[in-house]
Design an enzyme around this catalytic site. Structure first.
Site, PDB file in Angstrom:
ATOM      1  N   CYS A 139       0.834  -1.205   0.000  1.00  0.00           N
ATOM      2  CA  CYS A 139       0.000   0.000   0.000  1.00  0.00           C
ATOM      3  C   CYS A 139       0.867   1.253   0.000  1.00  0.00           C
ATOM      4  O   CYS A 139       1.336   1.695   1.054  1.00  0.00           O
ATOM      5  CB  CYS A 139      -0.936  -0.003   1.207  1.00  0.00           C
ATOM      6  SG  CYS A 139      -2.005   1.443   1.257  1.00  0.00           S
ATOM      7  N   CYS A 142      -0.554   4.153   2.059  1.00  0.00           N
ATOM      8  CA  CYS A 142      -0.396   4.023   3.523  1.00  0.00           C
ATOM      9  C   CYS A 142       1.056   4.248   3.938  1.00  0.00           C
ATOM     10  O   CYS A 142       1.327   4.896   4.944  1.00  0.00           O
ATOM     11  CB  CYS A 142      -0.773   2.620   4.013  1.00  0.00           C
ATOM     12  SG  CYS A 142      -2.166   1.866   3.199  1.00  0.00           S
ATOM     13  N   ASP A 143       1.981   3.687   3.201  1.00  0.00           N
ATOM     14  CA  ASP A 143       3.365   3.610   3.687  1.00  0.00           C
ATOM     15  C   ASP A 143       4.355   4.509   2.945  1.00  0.00           C
ATOM     16  O   ASP A 143       5.464   4.732   3.434  1.00  0.00           O
ATOM     17  CB  ASP A 143       3.878   2.158   3.560  1.00  0.00           C
ATOM     18  CG  ASP A 143       3.028   1.180   4.370  1.00  0.00           C
ATOM     19  OD1 ASP A 143       2.460   1.619   5.382  1.00  0.00           O
ATOM     20  OD2 ASP A 143       2.937   0.003   3.983  1.00  0.00           O
TER      21      ASP A 143
END
Ligand code: NAP
Length: 320
Positions: A139, A142-143
């Site tokens: 992701c 997200c990261d």
């Protein structure tokens, strides 16, 4: 053991716990199946490190901590949690039957919030006890902003819209982004492909695959394989992102509820959480293949609880 409930929620990610918080506060005394063998209670966020885009936590919060907070909030308002997987459901008659590993529950209403699992490949170096979360992720949104990826050469595997989107997102942080695709033609929509290909920081590596990931504490290099010639080369890399699609966790629903060909729950009406079966609602990534964010999942968990509460109150009125 057989129980009877007003509402059962299946799934323990942001969608499931948010639905439980709202439903418990509405005095529906929900019973929530958290899962056990199917993966960690808490869903995909349990394998994420810092979450910096969930509103309300200006310094970020770890995925497991955020989920534990949501879980305790649901318990505080009276939700009952069962650490158990659901094997099957019978939605053909009401009350619905939810069959867990050791508990069977009859329920008037059901919220399905079992999420989706990001697909990963079995590449040496990418596993949980290797560089997963230490430079390997599924992701980018997200990261991707984590310091370890700043000004590094990053690799994205996939040729669909997700790979294009994740690649473009990563250009904000990376010195260069390589999209590694197994064929010489993209699956992505024309517009997304054009956008990615015209980005000066992105290069597409056609007919290629990653054979392994190497490093010290974090990812430092990848072995890239040309699938046409078989030639392999070692390249510096600060990170590797899988963008090869997700699999919704709906196997236990087959034949019971309208699903898309891809397995995602098909909503009766977009913009609601209603499914084709009255009294059954869907929340989060189990139907949403577009946004897939913790905050959107939580939002739809709230919607499912409100839709469900409304539906149950109509049933009560009709039966009076
Ligand atoms: P997808 O369209 O199914 O694409 C998956 C990609 O991963 C494909 O290019 C596929 O290669 C590759 N892949 C699959 N298995 C692989 C393997 N074992 N090894 C190497 N490569 C592999 O999935 P997605 O990109 O996640 O998109 C899912 C849906 O969401 C699509 O409908 C998409 O349009 C939508 N979406 C839309 C947006 C947007 O509009 N902003 C953004 C993201 C996603 P092949 O091409 O060779 O099969």
């Amino acid at each position: 053991m057989e129980k009877r409930r007003r509402l059962v929620i299946i799934g323990s990610g942001p969608a499931g716990f948010t639905a439980a918080i709202y439903a418990a506060r509405a005095n529906l005394a929900p019973l929530l199946f958290e899962g056990f063998y199917s993966g960690p209670a808490g869903g995909q966020l349990m394998t994420t490190t810092d979450i910096e885009n969930f509103p309300g936590f200006r310094d970020g919060i770890s995925g497991p901590k955020l989920m534990e907070e949501m879980r305790q909030q649901a318990v505080r308002f009276g939700a009952e949690l069962l650490i158990e997987d659901v094997d099957s459901v019978d939605l053909s008659i009401r009350p619905f039957k939810v069959i867990g590993r050791s508990t069977t529950v009859m329920t008037d209403a059901l919220i399905i919030a079992t999420g989706a699992t990001a697909n990963r490949l079995d590449i040496p170096g990418t596993h949980d006890n290797e560089f997963w979360n230490k430079g390997v992720s599924a992701c980018a949104v997200c990261d991707g902003a984590a310091p370890i990826f700043r000004n590094k050469e990053l690799y994205v595997i996939g040729g669909g819209d997700s790979a294009m989107e994740e690649g473009m997102f990563l250009t904000k942080y990376a010195s260069r982004v390589y999209i590694v695709h197994r064929r010489d033609e993209l699956r992505a929509s024309k517009i997304m492909a054009q956008r990615a290909m015209s980005n000066p920081k992105i290069e597409i590596l056609w007919s290629s695959a990653i054979s392994s990931v190497e490093g010290g504490h974090v990812v430092e290099s990848v072995i890239l394989k040309n699938l046409k010639t078989g030639e392999e080369s070692k390249r510096a890399a600060g990170g590797l992102f899988f963008a090869i699609g997700h699999t919704p966790n709906t196997a236990f629903l087959k034949g019971q509820l309208h699903l898309r060909e891809t397995g995602y729950v098909r909503l009766k009406e977009e913009g609601t959480t209603l499914t084709n079966i009255e009294g059954v609602f869907a929340a989060g990534d189990v139907f949403d293949f577009r946004y897939r964010q913790a905050v959107t999942a939580a939002g739809s968990g709230c919607m499912a609880a409100l839709d469900c509460e409304h539906w149950l109150s109509l049933q009560d009125t009709h039966s009076q």
